[in-house]
Design a protein around this motif. Sequence first.
Motif, short mmCIF file in Angstrom:
data_model
loop_
_atom_site.label_atom_id
_atom_site.label_comp_id
_atom_site.label_asym_id
_atom_site.label_seq_id
_atom_site.Cartn_x
_atom_site.Cartn_y
_atom_site.Cartn_z
N GLY A 85 -3.84 37.87 19.72
CA GLY A 85 -4.24 38.89 20.69
C GLY A 85 -5.04 38.37 21.87
O GLY A 85 -4.69 38.62 23.03
N PRO A 86 -6.14 37.64 21.65
CA PRO A 86 -6.93 37.14 22.79
C PRO A 86 -6.14 36.20 23.70
O PRO A 86 -6.33 36.22 24.92
N GLU A 87 -5.26 35.41 23.12
CA GLU A 87 -4.47 34.48 23.94
C GLU A 87 -3.46 35.25 24.80
O GLU A 87 -3.25 34.91 25.96
N VAL A 88 -2.84 36.27 24.23
CA VAL A 88 -1.90 37.10 24.99
C VAL A 88 -2.63 37.77 26.15
O VAL A 88 -2.14 37.81 27.28
N THR A 89 -3.82 38.28 25.88
CA THR A 89 -4.62 38.91 26.93
C THR A 89 -4.90 37.93 28.06
O THR A 89 -4.78 38.28 29.24
N GLN A 90 -5.26 36.70 27.72
CA GLN A 90 -5.54 35.71 28.75
C GLN A 90 -4.31 35.36 29.57
O GLN A 90 -4.40 35.15 30.79
N VAL A 91 -3.14 35.30 28.93
CA VAL A 91 -1.90 35.05 29.68
C VAL A 91 -1.64 36.21 30.63
O VAL A 91 -1.30 36.00 31.81
N ARG A 92 -1.82 37.42 30.17
CA ARG A 92 -1.58 38.60 31.02
C ARG A 92 -2.58 38.63 32.18
O ARG A 92 -2.19 38.94 33.32
N TYR A 93 -3.85 38.34 31.92
CA TYR A 93 -4.84 38.29 32.99
C TYR A 93 -4.48 37.20 34.00
O TYR A 93 -4.57 37.41 35.21
N ALA A 94 -4.08 36.04 33.51
CA ALA A 94 -3.75 34.93 34.40
C ALA A 94 -2.54 35.26 35.28
O ALA A 94 -2.52 34.94 36.47
N MET A 95 -1.56 35.92 34.71
CA MET A 95 -0.39 36.32 35.49
C MET A 95 -0.80 37.35 36.55
O MET A 95 -0.36 37.28 37.70
N SER A 96 -1.66 38.29 36.17
CA SER A 96 -2.17 39.27 37.14
C SER A 96 -2.96 38.57 38.24
O SER A 96 -2.88 38.94 39.41
N CYS A 97 -3.73 37.56 37.87
CA CYS A 97 -4.52 36.81 38.84
C CYS A 97 -3.63 36.11 39.85
O CYS A 97 -3.81 36.24 41.06
N VAL A 98 -2.66 35.36 39.35
CA VAL A 98 -1.83 34.54 40.24
C VAL A 98 -0.97 35.40 41.17
O VAL A 98 -0.66 34.98 42.29
N LEU A 99 -0.64 36.60 40.75
CA LEU A 99 0.20 37.48 41.57
C LEU A 99 -0.59 38.58 42.28
O LEU A 99 0.01 39.46 42.91
N SER A 100 -1.91 38.53 42.20
CA SER A 100 -2.72 39.57 42.85
C SER A 100 -2.68 39.42 44.37
O SER A 100 -2.47 38.32 44.90
N GLU A 101 -2.89 40.52 45.05
CA GLU A 101 -2.91 40.49 46.51
C GLU A 101 -4.00 39.56 47.02
O GLU A 101 -3.82 38.86 48.02
N HIS A 102 -5.14 39.56 46.31
CA HIS A 102 -6.26 38.70 46.74
C HIS A 102 -5.87 37.23 46.69
O HIS A 102 -6.11 36.48 47.63
N THR A 103 -5.26 36.82 45.57
CA THR A 103 -4.88 35.42 45.43
C THR A 103 -3.78 35.06 46.43
O THR A 103 -3.88 34.05 47.13
N LEU A 104 -2.75 35.88 46.50
CA LEU A 104 -1.64 35.58 47.41
C LEU A 104 -2.10 35.57 48.87
O LEU A 104 -1.70 34.70 49.64
N GLY A 105 -2.97 36.52 49.21
CA GLY A 105 -3.49 36.57 50.57
C GLY A 105 -4.35 35.37 50.90
O GLY A 105 -4.21 34.75 51.97
N LYS A 106 -5.25 35.03 50.00
CA LYS A 106 -6.12 33.88 50.21
C LYS A 106 -5.31 32.58 50.24
O LYS A 106 -5.60 31.67 51.00
N ALA A 107 -4.28 32.53 49.41
CA ALA A 107 -3.44 31.33 49.33
C ALA A 107 -2.40 31.27 50.46
O ALA A 107 -1.77 30.23 50.65
N LYS A 108 -2.23 32.39 51.16
CA LYS A 108 -1.21 32.48 52.22
C LYS A 108 0.18 32.14 51.67
O LYS A 108 0.94 31.35 52.25
N VAL A 109 0.47 32.74 50.52
CA VAL A 109 1.75 32.55 49.84
C VAL A 109 2.29 33.94 49.52
O VAL A 109 1.54 34.81 49.06
#
Length: 164
Positions: A85-109
């Motif tokens: 469970g905790p590992e699945v949660t971290q994968v889901r959070y990480a995927m949300s992080c990498v595809l978030s508007e904040h990350t994409l905007g800051k990364a200019k990707v």
Amino acid sequence: MAGRLLISAVAAACGGALLLFLAQPRLPVAESVFPPDRNGDLLRDDVGDMIAARFAGNAAAFAASSQLARAWQRAVRQTDPARLGPEVTQVRYAMSCVLSEHTLGKAKVDAQTMLHFLDLLHARMFDTPARRQLWQQYERSASRIPHGETPLNPCRFDIAALAG
């Protein structure tokens, strides 16, 4: 010879159940599938190098992609579905992080470019039959774990503090 006789005797006493258990294909041991991390970034070295090469000078994309790769690597190492469970949660959070508007905007990707890179990253991480087998085991178990709420900042770093 004595060992074979003992196994035969136990198998006969168990009605052959022991032989069925021994005949099951064994999953690879995750620690032997992912070589040691020589540079200390908690990622397989070739994967860390791939992220660094793609996002050199782009701290936001580098941090988010590294977070996801570490989460994937930790998740497949957890072979006990009851403790996943905790590992699945971290994968889901990480995927949300990498595809978030904040990350994409800051990364200019844009999202399409990032998804393409994540596809390549996943292929690199799970590039052998043993690694793919671990990923498939993880996916089967993870699909049964319900989604919780994603925090406002699913990243394990402060996106605002990073240079674009």
